[in-house]
Scaffold this active site. Structure first.
Site, PDB file in Angstrom:
ATOM      1  CE  LYS A  38     -12.050  -9.021  50.579  1.00  0.00           C
ATOM      2  NZ  LYS A  38     -12.196 -10.043  49.531  1.00  0.00           N
ATOM      3  NE  ARG A 136     -15.175 -11.638  42.827  1.00  0.00           N
ATOM      4  CZ  ARG A 136     -15.039 -11.692  44.148  1.00  0.00           C
ATOM      5  NH1 ARG A 136     -16.054 -11.381  44.947  1.00  0.00           N
ATOM      6  NH2 ARG A 136     -13.903 -12.074  44.694  1.00  0.00           N
ATOM      7  CE1 TYR A 264     -36.024  13.103  61.350  1.00  0.00           C
ATOM      8  CE2 TYR A 264     -34.343  11.374  61.264  1.00  0.00           C
ATOM      9  CZ  TYR A 264     -34.690  12.718  61.376  1.00  0.00           C
ATOM     10  OH  TYR A 264     -33.716  13.650  61.513  1.00  0.00           O
ATOM     11  CG  MET A 313     -26.725  10.359  59.207  1.00  0.00           C
ATOM     12  SD  MET A 313     -26.363  11.949  58.468  1.00  0.00           S
ATOM     13  CE  MET A 313     -27.555  11.991  57.152  1.00  0.00           C
TER      14      MET A 313
HETATM   15  C1  LIG Z   1     -12.129 -11.347  50.138  1.00  0.00           C
HETATM   16  C2  LIG Z   1     -11.419 -12.462  49.484  1.00  0.00           C
HETATM   17  C3  LIG Z   1     -10.870 -13.511  50.250  1.00  0.00           C
HETATM   18  C4  LIG Z   1     -11.115 -13.680  51.729  1.00  0.00           C
HETATM   19  O1  LIG Z   1     -12.324 -14.385  51.930  1.00  0.00           O
HETATM   20  P1  LIG Z   1     -12.835 -14.795  53.398  1.00  0.00           P
HETATM   21  O2  LIG Z   1     -14.104 -15.525  53.140  1.00  0.00           O
HETATM   22  O3  LIG Z   1     -13.063 -13.505  54.118  1.00  0.00           O
HETATM   23  O4  LIG Z   1     -11.780 -15.612  54.041  1.00  0.00           O
HETATM   24  C5  LIG Z   1     -10.071 -14.437  49.599  1.00  0.00           C
HETATM   25  N1  LIG Z   1      -9.862 -14.358  48.259  1.00  0.00           N
HETATM   26  C6  LIG Z   1     -10.404 -13.392  47.492  1.00  0.00           C
HETATM   27  C7  LIG Z   1     -10.147 -13.387  46.022  1.00  0.00           C
HETATM   28  C8  LIG Z   1     -11.214 -12.419  48.075  1.00  0.00           C
HETATM   29  O5  LIG Z   1     -11.772 -11.477  47.298  1.00  0.00           O
END
Ligand SMILES: *Cc1c(COP(=O)(O)O)cnc(C)c1O
Length: 368
Positions: A38, A136, A264, A313
């Site tokens: 991701k 979550r 700045y 920036m």
């Molecule tokens: C991002 C995520 C992972 C990966 O976690 P890491 O700590 O980067 O290995 C695994 N499971 C879910 C549900 C996640 O959101």
């Protein structure tokens, strides 16, 4: 390594392979490996990373959103792809690109079944997430009957896996809580297979879960940060190699006299004679303002040069008073030695945030 001529994120695919191989040594031979790619593979370029991992044997991929999965399909990924956070508006795209959704509540379960039915799907692979404490996403343990009833009405979907996510797998002070989550997950899984009549794959471990809870690997593990070289502990970091080097060059050097200011809002006021270097990287590239005012640093000729004044920036200014360097010289923001985790700590954040925040403007290059 080639010398930097501009700001680049250089990604070492050999290091990626080493990390993957190391993590695999922690698993039984029949435990599947889901590579979490991701957020542009945590900032590293999801298409390149996933293709490489697919070639060396990763079984599954995970992305957060459907659009990330679509990009992977377009980049030639044929392995199954779990979408961790699908939204009903993406269900058409999910089915069109053979992505596998996480169904986390009744609304998405019902809506996904509806969409799959209109598209005449049969046994479409889905994943059911249970909330065991993170609060979550996910069904609760009391929802198994409800899910089972829903599944009994339709053959459009088939549950490929049940999963959950650990709250504090990297924090051994929370071991009792983690063990309780694992226990709850096992009970849910048993209840599910008794009620529904088949056994989907089970998975709960992220990287730190893999390292700290070998008893909880189940059928598959989901690793992100470990692949990219961070183990969330000093001991584990020794066995992993950060795959990305962020580097740039010095654009200009200034001599600053006592009483002059830099940047700045006069964020740095000189109390003596200083030499500063201006670098072509700023908050738009992912180096946030919190690294300014001498918190963060870069490395030039092996020496630390603190970021002085406010991060701009597109630029930062660093203190090179005691470093023998010239305009055009290479500057390391983070690499295998001075890691993204080290830099992140200077601003009270974590490697995850720093590496996923390196913006698309920064060119990615690859070492094989
Ligand atoms: C991002 C995520 C992972 C990966 O976690 P890491 O700590 O980067 O290995 C695994 N499971 C879910 C549900 C996640 O959101």
């Amino acid at each position: 390594m080639p010398k930097a001529e501009e700001t680049v994120l250089e990604i070492d695919l050999n290091a990626l392979k080493k990390n993957y191989t190391h993590l695999k040594t922690k698993l039984n031979s029949n435990t599947k490996f889901m590579a979490v790619v991701k957020a542009f593979a945590y900032g590293n370029d999801a298409a390149v990373i996933a293709n490489f991992l697919q070639t060396i044997g990763a079984n599954y991929f995970a992305v957060a959103y459907a659009s990330e999965g679509v990009q992977l399909r377009k980049a030639g990924i044929t392995a199954p792809i779990l979408v961790l956070h699908p939204l009903p508006s993406n269900f058409d795209a999910i089915i069109e690109h053979c992505l596998e959704p996480n169904l986390y509540n009744s609304k998405v379960l019902n809506e996904f079944i509806k969409t799959a039915a209109t598209k005449n799907q049969n046994n479409y692979p889905v994943h059911i997430k249970f909330n065991t404490g993170l609060n979550r996403l996910g069904f609760t343990k009391n929802d198994v009957k409800l899910i089972s009833n829903k599944l009994a009405e339709t053959s459009t979907i088939k549950v490929a896996s049940l999963f959950s996510h650990l709250v504090a797998s990297e924090d051994l002070n929370e071991k009792a809580f983690t063990l309780h989550q694992i226990h709850t997950f096992k009970n849910i899984a048993d209840n599910f297979s008794n009620t529904v009549g088949y056994k989907p794959m089970l998975h709960i471990c992220n990287t730190s879960g893999i390292l700290n809870y070998p008893e909880a690997h189940f059928d598959m593990v989901r690793s992100g940060i470990g692949l990219y070289g961070f183990g969330n502990s000093e001991t584990e970091n020794k066995h992993l190699t950060p795959i990305a080097t962020l580097k740039t060059i010095i654009s200009q050097i200034h001599t600053i006299k006592k009483g002059e200011s830099v940047g700045y809002n006069r964020g740095f006021i000189s109390d003596g004679n200083y030499k500063t270097a201006t670098l072509p990287i700023g908050h738009a590239d992912g180096i946030g303002r919190q690294y300014g005012k001498q918190k963060g640093y870069v490395v030039i000729k092996g020496k630390k040069a603190p970021i002085i004044g406010n991060v701009c920036m597109d630029m930062i200014m660093v203190n090179i008073t005691n470093i023998d360097c010239n305009e055009g010289d290479e500057t390391i923001i983070f690499d295998k030695n001075t890691t993204a985790e080290d830099l992140a700590q200077t601003a009270n954040t974590i490697s995850y945030e720093l590496i996923t925040g390196i913006s698309q403007r920064v060119k990615r290059t690859f070492l094989k």
